[in-house]
Design a protein around this motif. Structure first.
Motif, PDB file in Angstrom:
ATOM      1  N   ASP A  96      -1.111   2.450   7.738  1.00  0.00           N
ATOM      2  CA  ASP A  96      -0.328   2.873   8.900  1.00  0.00           C
ATOM      3  C   ASP A  96       0.205   4.286   8.692  1.00  0.00           C
ATOM      4  OD1 ASP A  96       1.720   2.599   7.112  1.00  0.00           O
ATOM      5  OD2 ASP A  96       2.812   1.070   8.226  1.00  0.00           O
ATOM      6  N   MET A  97       0.925   4.777   9.686  1.00  0.00           N
ATOM      7  CA  MET A  97       1.376   6.162   9.661  1.00  0.00           C
ATOM      8  C   MET A  97       2.397   6.400   8.563  1.00  0.00           C
ATOM      9  SD  MET A  97       0.468   8.790  11.280  1.00  0.00           S
ATOM     10  CE  MET A  97       0.862  10.281  10.375  1.00  0.00           C
ATOM     11  N   ILE A  98       3.172   5.365   8.211  1.00  0.00           N
ATOM     12  CA  ILE A  98       4.166   5.529   7.142  1.00  0.00           C
ATOM     13  C   ILE A  98       3.469   5.814   5.817  1.00  0.00           C
ATOM     14  CG2 ILE A  98       5.975   4.347   5.834  1.00  0.00           C
ATOM     15  CD1 ILE A  98       6.604   2.756   8.362  1.00  0.00           C
ATOM     16  N   THR A  99       2.366   5.087   5.574  1.00  0.00           N
ATOM     17  CA  THR A  99       1.611   5.284   4.330  1.00  0.00           C
ATOM     18  C   THR A  99       1.004   6.680   4.289  1.00  0.00           C
ATOM     19  OG1 THR A  99       1.052   2.930   4.503  1.00  0.00           O
ATOM     20  CG2 THR A  99      -0.084   4.200   2.812  1.00  0.00           C
ATOM     21  N   TYR A 100       0.380   7.077   5.416  1.00  0.00           N
ATOM     22  CA  TYR A 100      -0.206   8.415   5.465  1.00  0.00           C
ATOM     23  C   TYR A 100       0.857   9.502   5.298  1.00  0.00           C
ATOM     24  CZ  TYR A 100      -5.030   7.282   6.667  1.00  0.00           C
ATOM     25  OH  TYR A 100      -6.341   6.852   6.626  1.00  0.00           O
ATOM     26  N   SER A 101       2.023   9.281   5.875  1.00  0.00           N
ATOM     27  CA  SER A 101       3.095  10.271   5.748  1.00  0.00           C
ATOM     28  C   SER A 101       3.504  10.433   4.284  1.00  0.00           C
ATOM     29  CB  SER A 101       4.308   9.843   6.578  1.00  0.00           C
ATOM     30  OG  SER A 101       4.001   9.834   7.958  1.00  0.00           O
ATOM     31  N   ALA A 102       3.499   9.320   3.552  1.00  0.00           N
ATOM     32  CA  ALA A 102       3.845   9.387   2.127  1.00  0.00           C
ATOM     33  C   ALA A 102       2.822  10.234   1.366  1.00  0.00           C
ATOM     34  CB  ALA A 102       3.906   7.977   1.539  1.00  0.00           C
ATOM     35  N   VAL A 103       1.524  10.091   1.717  1.00  0.00           N
ATOM     36  CA  VAL A 103       0.482  10.884   1.050  1.00  0.00           C
ATOM     37  C   VAL A 103       0.617  12.363   1.403  1.00  0.00           C
ATOM     38  CG1 VAL A 103      -2.000  11.293   0.917  1.00  0.00           C
ATOM     39  CG2 VAL A 103      -1.131   8.978   0.869  1.00  0.00           C
ATOM     40  N   ILE A 104       0.859  12.631   2.685  1.00  0.00           N
ATOM     41  CA  ILE A 104       1.019  14.031   3.110  1.00  0.00           C
ATOM     42  C   ILE A 104       2.177  14.672   2.363  1.00  0.00           C
ATOM     43  CG2 ILE A 104       1.649  15.501   5.068  1.00  0.00           C
ATOM     44  CD1 ILE A 104       0.143  13.455   6.862  1.00  0.00           C
ATOM     45  N   ASN A 105       3.269  13.951   2.245  1.00  0.00           N
ATOM     46  CA  ASN A 105       4.423  14.459   1.511  1.00  0.00           C
ATOM     47  C   ASN A 105       4.080  14.677   0.040  1.00  0.00           C
ATOM     48  OD1 ASN A 105       7.335  15.128   1.612  1.00  0.00           O
ATOM     49  ND2 ASN A 105       7.501  13.417   0.186  1.00  0.00           N
ATOM     50  N   GLY A 106       3.280  13.778  -0.526  1.00  0.00           N
ATOM     51  CA  GLY A 106       2.856  13.927  -1.920  1.00  0.00           C
ATOM     52  C   GLY A 106       1.994  15.146  -2.132  1.00  0.00           C
ATOM     53  N   LEU A 107       1.077  15.398  -1.202  1.00  0.00           N
ATOM     54  CA  LEU A 107       0.219  16.588  -1.296  1.00  0.00           C
ATOM     55  C   LEU A 107       1.057  17.862  -1.226  1.00  0.00           C
ATOM     56  CD1 LEU A 107      -2.704  15.408   1.008  1.00  0.00           C
ATOM     57  CD2 LEU A 107      -2.852  15.809  -1.463  1.00  0.00           C
ATOM     58  N   ILE A 108       2.053  17.838  -0.357  1.00  0.00           N
ATOM     59  CA  ILE A 108       2.919  19.013  -0.217  1.00  0.00           C
ATOM     60  C   ILE A 108       3.703  19.250  -1.499  1.00  0.00           C
ATOM     61  CG2 ILE A 108       4.970  19.860   0.986  1.00  0.00           C
ATOM     62  CD1 ILE A 108       3.810  18.454   3.517  1.00  0.00           C
ATOM     63  N   SER A 123       0.841  -1.203   0.000  1.00  0.00           N
ATOM     64  CA  SER A 123       0.000   0.000   0.000  1.00  0.00           C
ATOM     65  C   SER A 123       0.870   1.245   0.000  1.00  0.00           C
ATOM     66  CB  SER A 123      -0.921   0.007   1.235  1.00  0.00           C
ATOM     67  OG  SER A 123      -1.775  -1.108   1.239  1.00  0.00           O
ATOM     68  N   THR A 124       1.915   1.209   0.818  1.00  0.00           N
ATOM     69  CA  THR A 124       2.839   2.346   0.884  1.00  0.00           C
ATOM     70  C   THR A 124       3.551   2.543  -0.450  1.00  0.00           C
ATOM     71  OG1 THR A 124       3.164   1.871   3.235  1.00  0.00           O
ATOM     72  CG2 THR A 124       4.759   3.322   2.185  1.00  0.00           C
ATOM     73  N   LEU A 125       3.928   1.431  -1.081  1.00  0.00           N
ATOM     74  CA  LEU A 125       4.588   1.502  -2.387  1.00  0.00           C
ATOM     75  C   LEU A 125       3.692   2.181  -3.418  1.00  0.00           C
ATOM     76  CD1 LEU A 125       6.869   0.616  -4.390  1.00  0.00           C
ATOM     77  CD2 LEU A 125       5.572  -1.496  -4.709  1.00  0.00           C
ATOM     78  N   LEU A 126       2.412   1.797  -3.448  1.00  0.00           N
ATOM     79  CA  LEU A 126       1.473   2.399  -4.405  1.00  0.00           C
ATOM     80  C   LEU A 126       1.321   3.892  -4.147  1.00  0.00           C
ATOM     81  CD1 LEU A 126      -0.599   2.316  -6.649  1.00  0.00           C
ATOM     82  CD2 LEU A 126      -2.283   1.470  -5.007  1.00  0.00           C
ATOM     83  N   VAL A 127       1.176   4.240  -2.868  1.00  0.00           N
ATOM     84  CA  VAL A 127       1.002   5.652  -2.508  1.00  0.00           C
ATOM     85  C   VAL A 127       2.241   6.457  -2.925  1.00  0.00           C
ATOM     86  CG1 VAL A 127       0.897   7.220  -0.535  1.00  0.00           C
ATOM     87  CG2 VAL A 127      -0.654   5.275  -0.657  1.00  0.00           C
ATOM     88  N   LYS A 128       3.415   5.947  -2.646  1.00  0.00           N
ATOM     89  CA  LYS A 128       4.644   6.670  -2.996  1.00  0.00           C
ATOM     90  C   LYS A 128       4.775   6.827  -4.506  1.00  0.00           C
ATOM     91  CE  LYS A 128       7.485   5.651   1.069  1.00  0.00           C
ATOM     92  NZ  LYS A 128       8.695   4.968   1.569  1.00  0.00           N
TER      93      LYS A 128
END
Length: 854
Positions: free
Chosen positions: A592-604, A561-566
């Motif tokens: 998890d928080m790692i996945t959400y952090s990747a999305v937040i970074n992507g939005l930024i 999931s994290t890979l897809l988000v990144k």
């Protein structure tokens, strides 16, 4: 210590050692070594010589046994009740010893204790205790120990020792220790050296070192003498607990007193092996042999096995040769260990030689030894062919299918996958003329090899490991046509390999075939395909598969999931990544928080800082606990957006939640304050780092030095630079650039030149703009000689800007002023005449000079 006398000078072993327990025997001076004949101590209590059963007692005990064997036990059995008045402790002992089942013995023992005018003595109790300990029945054994104390049953020291050993043999060391104390306190027995030795043995088995040392001190205070049986468990507990110094001290004292025998010797030498002290173990064996003390066959085997496990084949063979001289090497298992170790060490010729010696001794090799040899010799066809020729007499007596599978597995394990594949196809009936030299052993028409799934599986897995996926798929299909049913593991291996190559359609087809064959996909199966979908950024496919996984009770792996988000965020699809996480949450799989952090970074990254902040606040409200890395993503973004006050609020929020901001956190804030023009706030933030025990790093200092120079505070910048040096933070090339450039902007050209020279001494190459900065600063100071020196150095390193470069006006101005000054004009003319710098007296000439030639 005593053993220093039998070890050569300067050898490692048995230096003087002191133990912490205050036992005088540990501090005795060395005396002449004595080796009296071993005196055996009794290990259990027996009846006194005159305590034989009378004929009447034998008749009564037989009557009890007959009744108990005839019917299921019942306390109300009239036959038992009729015999009850004849009960005596001796009769009870005799009956118990004739009952084979512990439960029946315990039922009879309990029944007897409730009969009128009868009471168990310690011998009856010990007989029951022995039966329960052999049956490993701890609960009734503990109850029996309590009953002995409650009944105030008196006993002699030998009987107490035997009871303690029964408890200790099943790990009830604490119960044994407590029973010992209660018996002493009540006065049921006065323990002897033997009683204490039995207790020490029980405590030693449970590694209760502190209690062992306390009991030793107690014996000393009571004036009881130590003997071999006292000290052997003490040696054992120190060895089993890894306390080598104490173990050596005990062993030395025992050797001095002549108490070391083969058993005591084996305890220490096996301990050396377990501690990885192979050389010391071998030396100890040599020294003890000089004293006529040798290991038994079992200890030899344990040591050799240990040395092989430690990959010390040299020592294993050395010990093996010793055992062979003593006539102990007639065990096939010992040859198996040694040959296996040699094969693992790639010492194949030695293994083959030992195999030949084994046959000469008349020891028939089993299939395990043959398979080890075959696996080891499977590196090349020719070598394996030679081995099979030499061993065929023994090999041919083994089942051909087992041998064939071992050859295939050995070839695969040693990387000869093409040979294994060719051999398999030849036995299948394909490529009969393929030239495989091993085929002759397995194409005998009298004994046809029956291929099974295992034969195919080892080769298919080998092909997959070698990256030959298409060949593996072909062999897989041929295997099904051959009539062998593929296993779930085989399907999983193929699907995994295809998914790693992003061959999604083929993976899904294999999944469909699995289900048709009645094989249920596992969590691993589904996650292989899920990972492939994520790698391909197929959001819809991934969510659809997750729905199917939920039906099977499987959970998608977070890493995919994290890979897809990144991947989505990397390609500017942060909004799509957010939707994917929402869909996953709706299906019941929370990221998890790692996945959400990747999305937040992507939005930024797509300039949606506010959206990133909103998502961060939303997940916090839903109970997620962001870590320091997650906070740092937002803090960095807010600082870049010059919203440093909001960033600082986030830092305060971190602290309230028990998180400790990192040096990276503070570096972002300091950089933000500097960019906002608030250098004092940056310095205040810098001071907080030390309060939080977060050491400033070179990035911190570089940022502040640059900021202080930007605000015209070069003296503060230099003080900070000196502080950085005092704190052991070594400046890098970027830090020097920031300081030198900053000092130039502040008109401190002399200080800038000093640090510029230091930088070069440290073999750090200055950038072009640093030369320009220094030349500009020297021009402002009208320090034309220094301008000339810097210009020459710039020319020498080959970094002179071209006329089209934005920095060229500085060079032009420098050349003009140097040409007009009497001190430097001649040097400039020489440089112009040599063509090393342009003649800027006429702008057109300059442009012509730098036009490319046609």
């Amino acid at each position: 210590m005593a053993l220093s006398r039998i070890i050569k000078p300067n050898q490692f072993l048995f230096k003087s050692t002191k133990l912490t327990p205050p036992c005088s025997w540990l501090l005795l001076p060395c005396k002449t070594l004595l080796f009296p004949s071993n005196q055996r101590r009794p290990i259990c209590t027996k009846h006194r010589n005159d305590d034989f059963l009378s004929p009447d007692q034998i008749s009564i005990s037989n009557a009890f046994v007959s009744v108990l064997f005839k019917h299921p036990f019942s306390p109300n059995n009239p036959e038992l009740n009729n015999l009850a008045p004849l009960l005596t402790p001796k009769v009870v002992e005799a009956v118990l010893n004739n009952l084979k089942k512990w439960r029946l013995a315990h039922q009879f023992f309990t029944w007897a204790s409730s009969q009128h005018c009868y009471k168990h003595n310690i011998y009856a109790y010990n007989t029951m205790a022995s039966i329960l300990s052999r049956a490993r029945q701890n609960a009734p054994l503990k109850a029996l120990a309590l009953d002995i104390v409650d009944s105030r049953c008196s006993m002699n020291p030998g009987a107490l020792g035997f009871l303690i050993r029964c408890l200790g043999s099943v790990g009830l060391a604490d119960e044994a220790n407590n029973l010992f104390d209660q018996v002493k306190r009540i006065g049921l027995c006065v323990p002897s050296t033997y009683s204490y030795s039995c207790l020490l043995e029980a405590l030693s088995k449970s590694r209760l070192i502190d209690l062992v040392e306390i009991r030793l001190k107690e014996m000393e205070d009571l004036g009881l003498e130590f003997d071999k049986y006292t000290m052997t468990p003490v040696l054992q507990v120190y060895c089993s607990s890894g306390q080598s110094d104490k173990a050596l001290a005990v062993f030395n004292e025992m050797l001095e007193k002549g108490w070391v025998d083969g058993h005591v010797f084996s305890i220490l030498v096996v301990a050396f092996s377990k501690w990885g002290e192979v050389d010391k173990a071998i030396e100890l064996i040599d020294r003890m042999e000089e004293r006529g003390i040798r290991l038994n066959e079992k200890t030899f085997f344990v040591l050799i096995h240990g040395f092989v496990s430690e990959s010390r084949m040299d020592k294993a063979l050395q010990l093996f040769n010793k055992a062979r001289k003593l006539g102990f090497c007639h065990s096939v298992s010992l040859f198996d260990v040694i040959i296996g170790g040699l094969c693992n060490n790639n010492e194949r010729e030695k293994a083959l030689l030992l195999y030949s010696e084994m046959k000469e001794l008349g020891i028939n090799p089993d299939s395990g030894i043959l398979m080890k040899l075959i696996s080891s010799f499977s590196e090349k066809e020719e070598v394996l062919d030679r081995l099979l020729q030499e061993c065929w007499e023994d090999v041919s007596s083994q089942p051909k299918n087992l041998l064939y599978s071992s050859v295939l597995e050995g070839l695969v394990r040693n990387g000869s996958i093409d040979t294994a594949y060719g051999l398999l196809r030849m036995v299948m009936g394909n490529d009969r003329n393929g030239g495989n030299v091993l085929a002759k052993y397995f194409l005998d028409e009298k004994e046809v090899i029956s291929l099974n799934t295992n034969s195919f599986t080892s080769v298919i897995n080998g092909l997959l490991d070698a990256g030959k996926v298409d060949t593996a798929l072909t062999l897989f299909r041929e295997m099904i046509q051959f009539g062998c049913n593929p296993t779930l593991l085989l399907y999983n291996g193929l699907i995994d390999a295809l998914c790693k190559l992003n061959r999604l359609e083929e993976s899904c087809e294999l999944l469909r075939q699995m289900k048709e064959m009645g094989l249920e996909p596992t969590n691993f199966t589904h996650n292989c395909i899920f990972g492939c979908l994520c790698q391909l950024e197929d959001v819809k496919g991934a969510v659809d598969l997750v729905r199917k996984m939920r039906f099977y009770g499987h959970e998608p792996w977070i890493k995919y999931s994290t890979l897809l988000v990144k991947n989505l965020c990397k390609h500017g699809k942060a909004v799509e990544a957010c939707k994917f996480l929402t869909d996953m949450s709706q299906e019941g799989f929370l990221p998890d928080m790692i996945t959400y952090s990747a999305v937040i970074n992507g939005l930024i990254e797509i300039k949606s800082v506010d959206t990133g902040v909103e998502l961060f606040q939303d997940i916090c409200a839903r109970g997620y606990c962001p870590d320091v890395i997650s906070y740092n993503i937002l803090i960095k973004a807010l600082c870049k957006a010059k919203r440093v006050t909001e960033a600082e609020c986030l830092v305060n929020d971190m602290v309230l939640k028990g998180l400790v901001p990192s040096a990276v956190t503070y570096n972002y804030l300091i950089d933000g304050w500097c960019n906002n023009g608030e250098i004092d706030q940056a310095m205040l933030c810098f001071s907080k780092m030390f309060g939080k025990e977060r050491e400033a790093n070179v990035i911190t200092y570089t940022t502040l030095v640059d900021g202080l120079c930007d605000f015209g505070r070069p003296d503060d910048a230099l003080k900070l630079w000196d502080e950085m040096d005092r704190k052991g933070c070594v400046p890098n090339r970027i830090a020097y650039h920031a300081l030198i450039n900053g000092l130039c902007k502040c008109g401190r050209s002399s200080a800038a030149l000093v640090h510029f020279n230091v930088m070069k001494e440290k073999e750090m190459k200055p950038d072009n703009y640093l030369y320009i900065a220094l030349i500009s600063a020297f021009l402002l100071d009208t320090n034309l000689p220094s301008v000339l020196d810097m210009l020459k150095e710039l020319v020498d390193v080959g970094n002179l800007p071209s006329p089209q470069d934005k920095n060229f006006p500085v060079i032009k101005d420098a050349i003009c002023k140097l040409s007009e000054d009497a001190r430097t004009s001649s040097s400039i003319r020489e440089l112009i005449e040599e063509g090393r710098i342009p003649d800027v007296s006429h702008s057109e000439g300059v442009e012509d000079r730098h036009k490319p030639s046609i």
